[in-house]
Scaffold this active site. Structure first.
Site, PDB file in Angstrom:
ATOM      1  N   LYS A 108      39.517  46.273  48.545  1.00  0.00           N
ATOM      2  CA  LYS A 108      40.186  46.057  47.274  1.00  0.00           C
ATOM      3  C   LYS A 108      40.434  47.469  46.707  1.00  0.00           C
ATOM      4  O   LYS A 108      41.678  47.539  46.442  1.00  0.00           O
ATOM      5  CB  LYS A 108      39.009  45.376  46.345  1.00  0.00           C
ATOM      6  N   GLN A 152      31.356  42.609  41.436  1.00  0.00           N
ATOM      7  CA  GLN A 152      31.236  42.237  42.756  1.00  0.00           C
ATOM      8  C   GLN A 152      30.189  41.312  43.212  1.00  0.00           C
ATOM      9  O   GLN A 152      29.074  41.759  42.663  1.00  0.00           O
ATOM     10  CB  GLN A 152      31.236  43.469  43.818  1.00  0.00           C
ATOM     11  N   ASP A 175      39.077  38.279  37.685  1.00  0.00           N
ATOM     12  CA  ASP A 175      38.677  37.426  38.735  1.00  0.00           C
ATOM     13  C   ASP A 175      38.802  35.792  38.111  1.00  0.00           C
ATOM     14  O   ASP A 175      38.580  35.056  38.991  1.00  0.00           O
ATOM     15  CB  ASP A 175      37.156  37.925  39.121  1.00  0.00           C
TER      16      ASP A 175
END
Lengths: 351, 351
Positions: A108, A152, A175
């Site tokens: 990422k 994460q 997200d």
């Protein structure tokens, strides 16, 4: 209130459908969202592919799509920098040293670098406290140069994933896992600020390959918060007729065999066999499992949920693993971050 | 991370299912919600009914269920009053003079009176401004004696339903329409503070009549924010395999014919015909339409979505309209309000 009869109702909707008043392509534009952050359209063209034949599916090239999106985003970030001397910023919170998490965060960060997004990774030890991670979220929530926040997953079991994800500012929730964004994704007539990246990637792939979603039967295997569940909601928002298959479903192959579009997200290698598929189905494999492979240099390889060798003989289109939805998912994270920055700065390409 | 193979995964879940580790009855108890406001259990017993035969379905008695729930709630409210000299309070916002809205509000107020909930109705004119209604919501949000807030829908078209419903304090959102509650309803492993009343009523009816939900095929016709959508999410939370049929679905009868549990919520009289149904299906009719009826004293009657005379010959259980899910829905509003008050006062029957 008096209502139209059964036939009239169904017929009226059919007419709408036939007239293509709503198509998958223009659906988002018709939504009445005050701030349609998800409406960015990276689709300059539909990828042409060979017509379906009975012998072999066309393999979807996720890397090609991802590179195209990243090129568009890089231009946009460049224009933003020239115009207002700002760039989008992504803040990543990484807890512990899980090998898969470290690898995902590296990918990422590299993708951010490629398009000009500034990224920072806050690394916390495996045994950090709930308060420490909440403080890290709060710090990023208040940091002006950070427009997107990503925690994460998975987190160590002593931490409350729910409380931590809920603490992320909804306007930085790139997200799309905040319940407000998930609720607005689920609700008819609402638009979330951000949609989970893997689900956006699924729709993007379908759009790019010219797959019509409206009125099609879509079956989603799995209902995880990260992928399966939001993908079923997003397919439904695009007017597919959606069924969700999970571990308590008896004879799942009877349901998947009806699918025009099949999405799998359970990370169980070879779960979906050839006889689970209707000829001509579009297969989106979102599973990802590391399996042993003596032919590989490091002794492992990543595989999806679909028995690829069997599926390629039944499907019309299929995503490989790796190289299918995965790269597009990363590009959707970048896209969400760019959109968040554009909103924060009230900046558009035209401004 | 290495994963178990396909067979093992599916087999493991089946074993869980066979061992009845999770059943519809105890599902909610297993959830890890910090404040399971929806976990109140009004089910002292399962209603016994004749076994399914091929000639006539058993009609579900919604009034009986509703009266039983209301009796339990009345006792609870009485105990609360004796114990802490407080009663639950429901604030209703009613805009305009729509006949159906006036009627619904009257019914809800009467039901509140019956169980001892204090209710106030704030009536605003049809042409009130967005600010005026937001002020009314804000006033109720801050009023200590009000534990549940209900904005009677639909609102006049000049008002933003989204902004107004989002303004309701999540902890007083007894209709369950706030995106945070809807998101938590959708998300795997989360629990909303409140679930929409009609959806709770659907599950309550199934529980009361001993209908197992886990692993069953459920088809929901309609995806309205008020009923269809949350019902599909709640059935999925109870581990049904859910398909959602809507106006863009081709040949909906092919999908409904597979259903073990069929829920309809589109308010189109006689939409669901006998040939749409699998023999033995459980039919939950949530439609409600006022139709002309020359035999009725006022020239109208309420009807559901299901062609009752045909369905009763195919189904094992069926809700009539009126007298089916409707009364249970009202009792669920009361239940949500009592739960909200119990939470606000940190009071339980044992305290």
């Amino acid at each position: 209130m008096m209502k139209a009869g059964r036939g009239v109702y169904w017929r009226r909707r059919r007419l709408m459908c036939n007239k293509s008043l709503l198509t998958s392509q223009n659906l988002l534009l018709l939504k009445s969202s005050p701030r349609p952050l998800n409406c960015v359209d990276h689709r300059p063209h539909v990828i042409t592919h060979a017509p379906y034949n009975e012998y072999k599916a066309t393999e979807i090239d996720g890397k090609l799509i991802a590179n195209d999106i990243k090129a568009t985003l890089a231009t946009e970030v460049c224009n933003m920098r020239s115009s207002i001397q700002k760039v989008p910023g992504l803040g990543v919170i990484l807890v512990g040293k899980r090998e898969d998490s470290l690898s995902f965060v590296r990918i990422k960060k590299k993708a951010c670098d490629k398009v000009g997004i500034a990224s920072v990774v806050l690394e916390l030890p495996e045994d950090c406290t709930q308060v420490e991670i909440l403080n890290a979220v709060e710090m990023l929530n208040h940091k002006e140069s950070i427009h997107g926040i990503l925690v994460q997953l998975p987190l160590p079991s002593h931490l409350s994933e729910e409380k931590i994800l809920n603490a992320v500012n909804v306007e930085k929730d790139v997200d799309g896992f905040h319940p407000v964004n998930m609720g607005n994704l689920a609700m008819t007539g609402r638009e979330p600020l951000f949609t989970p990246c893997a689900s956006r990637a699924c729709i993007e792939v379908l759009h790019r390959y010219g797959v019509e979603i409206i009125g099609k039967k879509a079956v989603v295997i799995g209902r995880s918060m990260i992928t399966g569940l939001p993908t079923s909601l997003l397919l439904q928002k695009h007017h597919a007729t959606v069924s969700v298959v999970h571990a308590f479903t008896s004879n799942p192959e009877h349901i998947t065999h009806e699918a025009d579009i099949l999405v799998s997200d359970v990370s169980v290698p070879n779960l979906v066999r050839g006889h689970w598929l209707k000829p001509g189905v579009v297969v989106i494999d979102m599973g990802s499992t590391l399996v042993k492979d003596n032919n590989s240099s490091n002794g492992t390889r990543v595989t999806g949920d679909v028995c690829y060798d069997e599926a390629i003989l039944k499907a019309s289109l299929i995503t490989p693993v790796p190289g299918g939805v995965g790269p597009v998912t990363i590009s959707m994270l970048l896209s969400n971050t760019v959109e968040a920055a554009k909103h924060a700065y009230q900046w558009t390409e035209q401004s």
